[in-house]
Design an enzyme around this catalytic site. Structure first.
Site, short mmCIF file in Angstrom:
data_model
loop_
_atom_site.label_atom_id
_atom_site.label_comp_id
_atom_site.label_asym_id
_atom_site.label_seq_id
_atom_site.Cartn_x
_atom_site.Cartn_y
_atom_site.Cartn_z
CG HIS A 79 -22.55 -22.86 27.45
ND1 HIS A 79 -22.21 -21.80 27.86
CD2 HIS A 79 -22.22 -24.24 26.45
CE1 HIS A 79 -21.35 -21.99 26.22
NE2 HIS A 79 -21.93 -23.38 25.98
CG HIS A 239 -17.44 -25.74 24.11
ND1 HIS A 239 -17.88 -25.13 25.44
CD2 HIS A 239 -18.35 -25.23 23.10
CE1 HIS A 239 -18.64 -24.37 25.51
NE2 HIS A 239 -18.83 -24.79 24.14
CG ASP A 243 -22.64 -26.55 22.70
OD1 ASP A 243 -21.88 -25.92 23.98
OD2 ASP A 243 -21.28 -26.14 21.60
CG HIS A 266 -25.66 -25.52 19.13
ND1 HIS A 266 -25.44 -26.32 20.67
CD2 HIS A 266 -25.04 -24.97 19.28
CE1 HIS A 266 -24.29 -25.17 20.89
NE2 HIS A 266 -24.21 -25.17 20.45
#
Length: 307
Positions: A79, A239, A243, A266
């Site tokens: 973030h 969001h 990321d 991720h």
């Protein structure tokens, strides 16, 4: 000339680690040209530096973590990394007295606020961009992520696919072109989210110990539990965009190209970035040094100071 950026002065904040649940004090300090983003574990003696680098991302379980050869880590950097990317910060020292960046409210917005509070300083060196020259794709089952050439700036096309009543009828795809769209306005306030059914297991694994309704959107089997609901209709997919922006900034440079992804996370974001950097003919470093040169990506520019 489009110049490199750091901060005018230092700024400090305190928060809680999302996974550790520990209090964390974090300090941003200006850094010289060509430093990149460097995380410093000030709780260790001697202090350990972990430069942001795609190859140093060695843990992607529910967060992005930099881990060095000795096992020293800084976790949950995505973030903050997204905020630095969105503000166009090239050079910064990030000091933390714990193994994790504080989660703040679960979005990038508190980090944006801190950066805006002290202001940005342009430096006397050209800002470098990674420009995509060839398409690159990585897959993991039905999940995929890819880069494509796109000379006009940075464009994202990201889709998620959650089978849950809250997601039914809700847009799970978002397309944004950051040559005009603002990261601060469109993306930065989108919070991390999670499901109640997963929390007991996560905490048994010493994860999500600092998670709460104050720093995450939490869903049970039927609804959003946060009293104030969502910040925007497409907060979930935005969001995931946030990321991805943070994960891709592990190359320490803004990307000129198009990023497309389906159900990415991720690990896949990092896999794509590594695949790109490993194929040298697929990208090039570029600068914009002519008089009156315009940045291909819309960055926050209020209160700039020239070094």
């Amino acid at each position: 000339m489009i110049r490199q950026r750091t901060l005018k002065t230092s700024v400090q904040a305190t928060g809680v680690g999302l996974h550790s649940g520990r209090k964390v004090t974090m300090t941003f300090r200006p850094a010289p040209v060509n430093t990149g983003i460097v995380y410093l574990r000030t709780d260790l003696d001697p202090v350990v530096a972990l430069p942001a680098n795609a190859d140093q991302v060695r843990d992607t379980v529910l967060c992005t973590a930099l881990v060095n050869e000795a096992g020293v880590r800084v976790s949950t950097i995505e973030h903050l990394s997204a905020a630095l990317a969105g503000m166009g910060i090239d050079n910064l020292y990030v000091e933390v007295d714990a193994p994790e960046i504080p989660v703040m409210d679960g979005s990038a917005h508190p980090f944006i606020y801190l950066l805006q509070e002290v202001g940005i300083r342009e430096q006397n060196a050209a800002k470098q961009f990674v420009r995509i020259k060839q398409s690159i794709r990585v897959e993991d089952g039905d999940k995929w992520a890819e880069f494509h050439p796109y000379r006009n700036g940075f464009k994202m096309d990201l889709e998620i696919d959650f089978q849950h009543p809250v997601f039914e009828g809700r847009n799970q795809r978002c397309v944004l072109d950051f040559s005009g769209a603002s990261f601060v306005k469109e993306i930065s306030r989108a919070r991390t989210f999670g499901f109640m059914r997963d929390i007991e297991y996560l905490r048994s694994q010493n994860l999500a110990l600092g998670g709460s309704l104050e720093n995450a959107v939490v869903l049970d089997d039927y609804r959003v539990l946060n009293e104030d609901g969502l910040r925007c209709e497409d907060e979930f997919v935005k969001h995931k965009m946030l990321d991805a922006i943070g994960d891709l900034y592990m190359c320490n440079r803004s990307i000129i190209g198009e990023f497309r992804a389906y159900k990415t996370g991720h690990a896949l974001n990092n896999k794509l970035l590594r695949a790109l950097l490993a194929k040298q003919e697929a990208w090039e470093l570029v600068t914009f040094e002519g008089e009156g040169a315009k940045a291909p990506i819309a960055y926050y520019d209020n209160g700039l100071v020239l070094a």
